[in-house]
Write a protein that holds these residues in place. Structure first.
Motif, short mmCIF file in Angstrom:
data_model
loop_
_atom_site.label_atom_id
_atom_site.label_comp_id
_atom_site.label_asym_id
_atom_site.label_seq_id
_atom_site.Cartn_x
_atom_site.Cartn_y
_atom_site.Cartn_z
N LEU A 4 -81.13 -33.24 -1.50
CA LEU A 4 -80.41 -32.40 -2.45
C LEU A 4 -81.40 -31.63 -3.30
O LEU A 4 -82.33 -32.22 -3.88
CB LEU A 4 -79.53 -33.27 -3.35
N VAL A 5 -81.21 -30.32 -3.41
CA VAL A 5 -82.12 -29.48 -4.19
C VAL A 5 -81.31 -28.67 -5.20
O VAL A 5 -80.49 -27.83 -4.82
CB VAL A 5 -82.93 -28.54 -3.28
N GLU A 6 -81.57 -28.95 -6.49
CA GLU A 6 -80.86 -28.25 -7.55
C GLU A 6 -81.57 -26.96 -7.93
O GLU A 6 -82.78 -26.84 -7.79
CB GLU A 6 -80.74 -29.12 -8.81
N SER A 7 -80.79 -26.02 -8.46
CA SER A 7 -81.35 -24.79 -9.02
C SER A 7 -80.37 -24.27 -10.06
O SER A 7 -79.23 -24.74 -10.15
CB SER A 7 -81.58 -23.75 -7.93
N GLY A 8 -80.85 -23.30 -10.84
CA GLY A 8 -79.97 -22.65 -11.80
C GLY A 8 -80.16 -23.08 -13.24
O GLY A 8 -79.52 -22.54 -14.14
N PHE A 29 -70.35 -33.00 3.17
CA PHE A 29 -68.99 -32.85 2.70
C PHE A 29 -68.00 -33.70 3.46
O PHE A 29 -66.94 -34.02 2.93
CB PHE A 29 -68.59 -31.37 2.78
N SER A 30 -68.32 -34.09 4.67
CA SER A 30 -67.40 -34.92 5.44
C SER A 30 -67.62 -36.40 5.18
O SER A 30 -66.87 -37.22 5.68
CB SER A 30 -67.57 -34.63 6.93
N ILE A 31 -68.65 -36.74 4.41
CA ILE A 31 -69.01 -38.14 4.22
C ILE A 31 -68.98 -38.54 2.76
O ILE A 31 -68.48 -39.61 2.40
CB ILE A 31 -70.42 -38.41 4.80
N HIS A 32 -69.56 -37.71 1.91
CA HIS A 32 -69.80 -38.13 0.54
C HIS A 32 -68.98 -37.36 -0.48
O HIS A 32 -68.69 -36.19 -0.31
CB HIS A 32 -71.28 -37.92 0.19
N ALA A 33 -68.68 -38.07 -1.54
CA ALA A 33 -68.27 -37.39 -2.75
C ALA A 33 -69.53 -36.83 -3.41
O ALA A 33 -70.65 -37.16 -3.02
CB ALA A 33 -67.57 -38.37 -3.68
N LYS A 34 -69.37 -35.98 -4.40
CA LYS A 34 -70.50 -35.38 -5.08
C LYS A 34 -70.34 -35.53 -6.58
O LYS A 34 -69.21 -35.60 -7.08
CB LYS A 34 -70.61 -33.89 -4.73
N GLY A 35 -71.47 -35.57 -7.24
CA GLY A 35 -71.40 -35.69 -8.69
C GLY A 35 -72.62 -35.10 -9.36
O GLY A 35 -73.66 -34.93 -8.73
N TRP A 36 -72.47 -34.77 -10.63
CA TRP A 36 -73.58 -34.31 -11.46
C TRP A 36 -73.77 -35.31 -12.59
O TRP A 36 -72.80 -35.65 -13.30
CB TRP A 36 -73.30 -32.93 -12.05
N TYR A 94 -78.85 -33.75 -12.73
CA TYR A 94 -79.13 -34.24 -11.39
C TYR A 94 -77.89 -34.12 -10.51
O TYR A 94 -76.79 -34.54 -10.90
CB TYR A 94 -79.52 -35.72 -11.43
N CYS A 95 -78.09 -33.58 -9.34
CA CYS A 95 -77.05 -33.54 -8.32
C CYS A 95 -77.09 -34.83 -7.52
O CYS A 95 -78.18 -35.36 -7.25
CB CYS A 95 -77.31 -32.34 -7.40
N THR A 96 -75.92 -35.34 -7.16
CA THR A 96 -75.87 -36.58 -6.41
C THR A 96 -74.82 -36.49 -5.30
O THR A 96 -73.88 -35.69 -5.38
CB THR A 96 -75.51 -37.79 -7.29
N GLY A 113 -80.81 -35.73 -6.32
CA GLY A 113 -81.70 -34.59 -6.32
C GLY A 113 -82.84 -34.83 -7.30
O GLY A 113 -82.89 -35.86 -7.98
N GLN A 114 -83.74 -33.86 -7.39
CA GLN A 114 -84.92 -34.04 -8.24
C GLN A 114 -84.65 -33.65 -9.70
O GLN A 114 -85.45 -33.97 -10.57
CB GLN A 114 -86.10 -33.21 -7.69
N GLY A 115 -83.57 -32.97 -9.95
CA GLY A 115 -83.19 -32.60 -11.31
C GLY A 115 -83.59 -31.19 -11.68
O GLY A 115 -84.57 -30.65 -11.16
N THR A 116 -82.83 -30.59 -12.57
CA THR A 116 -83.14 -29.27 -13.11
C THR A 116 -82.89 -29.28 -14.62
O THR A 116 -81.90 -29.84 -15.09
CB THR A 116 -82.31 -28.17 -12.42
#
Length: 122
Positions: A4-8, A29-36, A94-96, A113-116
């Motif tokens: 996972l790579v964050e930007s912005g 998207f077919s496997i995981h939920a996502k979170g910040w 962080y994106c997860t 992710g590595q964080g932004t």
């Protein structure tokens, strides 16, 4: 393996807006939920928003009405739109990717992710 790579992230004035993006390698998207998540200096990490595989969203009280999480499966990208930003929103975001488990549907992270950095200041 999911990467996972964050930007912005960046510096924004109070009341301003930012949109964070999280690009995923491999199809999540077919496997995981996502979170910040976010973590401010000297504070515990906070789950800000989640989105399920079916598109259901949940927000921390601090984010309700101001933040919006969304996903684009065609681009393998998750977004966090942040409006009406406040100085207390300053943190590393962080994106997860993870899963909801248990009777309470608790969100557990499988990938980070590595964080932004987001800084809200005048």
């Amino acid at each position: 393996q999911v990467q996972l790579v964050e930007s912005g992230g960046g510096l924004v004035q109070p009341g301003g807006s930012l949109r964070l993006s999280c690009a995923a390698s491999g199809s999540i998207f077919s496997i995981h939920a996502k979170g910040w998540y976010r973590q401010a200096p000297g504070k515990e990490r906070e789950l800000v928003a989640t989105i399920s595989f079916g598109g259901s969203t949940n927000y921390a009280d601090s984010a309700k009405g101001r933040f919006a999480i969304s996903g684009d499966s065609a681009k393998n990208t998750v977004y966090l739109q942040m409006n009406s930003l406040k100085p207390e929103d300053t943190a590393v975001y962080y994106c997860t990717a993870g899963r909801f488990r248990g009777v309470r549907g608790t969100y557990y992270v499988d990938y980070w992710g590595q964080g932004t950095q987001v800084t809200v200041s005048s």
